[in-house]
Design a protein around this motif. Structure first.
Motif, PDB file in Angstrom:
ATOM      1  N   GLY A 168       0.787  -1.226   0.000  1.00 56.04           N
ATOM      2  CA  GLY A 168       0.000   0.000   0.000  1.00 56.04           C
ATOM      3  C   GLY A 168       0.820   1.278   0.000  1.00 56.04           C
ATOM      4  N   LYS A 169       2.103   1.190   0.245  1.00 55.42           N
ATOM      5  CA  LYS A 169       2.958   2.372   0.297  1.00 55.42           C
ATOM      6  C   LYS A 169       3.441   2.732  -1.110  1.00 55.42           C
ATOM      7  CE  LYS A 169       7.028   4.298   2.536  1.00 55.42           C
ATOM      8  NZ  LYS A 169       8.151   4.081   3.441  1.00 55.42           N
ATOM      9  N   SER A 170       3.560   4.030  -1.372  1.00 61.51           N
ATOM     10  CA  SER A 170       4.071   4.517  -2.652  1.00 61.51           C
ATOM     11  C   SER A 170       5.562   4.809  -2.546  1.00 61.51           C
ATOM     12  CB  SER A 170       3.348   5.797  -3.075  1.00 61.51           C
ATOM     13  OG  SER A 170       2.012   5.506  -3.420  1.00 61.51           O
ATOM     14  N   TYR A 171       6.279   4.466  -3.616  1.00 60.07           N
ATOM     15  CA  TYR A 171       7.714   4.714  -3.714  1.00 60.07           C
ATOM     16  C   TYR A 171       7.922   5.456  -5.033  1.00 60.07           C
ATOM     17  CZ  TYR A 171       7.878   1.182  -0.084  1.00 60.07           C
ATOM     18  OH  TYR A 171       7.665   0.489   1.083  1.00 60.07           O
ATOM     19  N   TRP A 172       8.745   6.492  -5.022  1.00 63.36           N
ATOM     20  CA  TRP A 172       8.945   7.312  -6.210  1.00 63.36           C
ATOM     21  C   TRP A 172      10.306   7.010  -6.820  1.00 63.36           C
ATOM     22  CZ3 TRP A 172       4.999   9.719  -8.384  1.00 63.36           C
ATOM     23  CH2 TRP A 172       3.850   9.853  -7.610  1.00 63.36           C
ATOM     24  N   TRP A 173      10.283   6.236  -7.916  1.00 62.15           N
ATOM     25  CA  TRP A 173      11.474   5.760  -8.608  1.00 62.15           C
ATOM     26  C   TRP A 173      12.074   6.857  -9.484  1.00 62.15           C
ATOM     27  CZ3 TRP A 173      11.904   4.496 -14.036  1.00 62.15           C
ATOM     28  CH2 TRP A 173      13.015   3.732 -14.370  1.00 62.15           C
ATOM     29  N   CYS A 174      13.379   6.983  -9.426  1.00 57.36           N
ATOM     30  CA  CYS A 174      14.109   7.935 -10.256  1.00 57.36           C
ATOM     31  C   CYS A 174      14.143   7.415 -11.691  1.00 57.36           C
ATOM     32  CB  CYS A 174      15.537   8.082  -9.726  1.00 57.36           C
ATOM     33  SG  CYS A 174      16.660   8.915 -10.867  1.00 57.36           S
ATOM     34  N   SER A 175      13.626   8.181 -12.628  1.00 55.58           N
ATOM     35  CA  SER A 175      13.630   7.767 -14.032  1.00 55.58           C
ATOM     36  C   SER A 175      14.764   8.407 -14.834  1.00 55.58           C
ATOM     37  CB  SER A 175      12.287   8.106 -14.695  1.00 55.58           C
ATOM     38  OG  SER A 175      12.104   9.507 -14.751  1.00 55.58           O
ATOM     39  N   CYS A 176      15.430   9.420 -14.272  1.00 53.99           N
ATOM     40  CA  CYS A 176      16.473  10.129 -15.019  1.00 53.99           C
ATOM     41  C   CYS A 176      17.868   9.549 -14.803  1.00 53.99           C
ATOM     42  CB  CYS A 176      16.481  11.609 -14.651  1.00 53.99           C
ATOM     43  SG  CYS A 176      17.073  11.980 -12.977  1.00 53.99           S
ATOM     44  N   GLY A 177      18.068   8.863 -13.689  1.00 52.24           N
ATOM     45  CA  GLY A 177      19.371   8.292 -13.376  1.00 52.24           C
ATOM     46  C   GLY A 177      20.300   9.237 -12.632  1.00 52.24           C
ATOM     47  N   ARG A 178      19.859  10.443 -12.342  1.00 50.81           N
ATOM     48  CA  ARG A 178      20.716  11.449 -11.698  1.00 50.81           C
ATOM     49  C   ARG A 178      20.669  11.440 -10.173  1.00 50.81           C
ATOM     50  NH1 ARG A 178      19.386  16.906 -15.194  1.00 50.81           N
ATOM     51  NH2 ARG A 178      20.171  16.167 -17.206  1.00 50.81           N
ATOM     52  N   SER A 179      19.643  10.854  -9.593  1.00 46.94           N
ATOM     53  CA  SER A 179      19.450  10.893  -8.148  1.00 46.94           C
ATOM     54  C   SER A 179      20.616  10.266  -7.394  1.00 46.94           C
ATOM     55  CB  SER A 179      18.160  10.159  -7.761  1.00 46.94           C
ATOM     56  OG  SER A 179      18.018  10.111  -6.358  1.00 46.94           O
TER      57      SER A 179
END
Length: 81
Positions: free
Chosen positions: A21-32
């Motif tokens: 149920g928890k949301s995780y925000w994945w880096c799509s740019c590769g810069r994080s």
């Protein structure tokens, strides 16, 4: 206008224990610097973080190469790099 290519953040997936149920925000740019998750480094890059909402608790493997055809989860694409 062509789609920008994300930076390769790593050549192996990143294991994360997620909570149902928890949301995780994945880096799509590769810069994080907080891979595999977004830290806001995408600003001005044409990329946005991608939400992954865990359907169950347990370990998942997030894509670090940013080439997966399965979205945020690894599909083995890093093996071809």
């Amino acid at each position: 206008m062509s789609t920008p290519t994300p930076e390769i953040a790593g050549k192996e997936p990143i294991a994360v224990t997620v909570e149902e149920g928890k949301s995780y925000w994945w880096c799509s740019c590769g810069r994080s610097k907080k891979q595999p998750f977004c830290d806001g480094s995408h600003k001005g890059s044409g990329f946005s973080p991608v939400e992954y909402k865990a359907s169950r608790s347990g370990q998942v493997w997030f894509c670090a190469c940013k080439r997966s055809q399965r979205g945020v989860l690894c599909d083995g694409s890093h093996k071809a790099l």
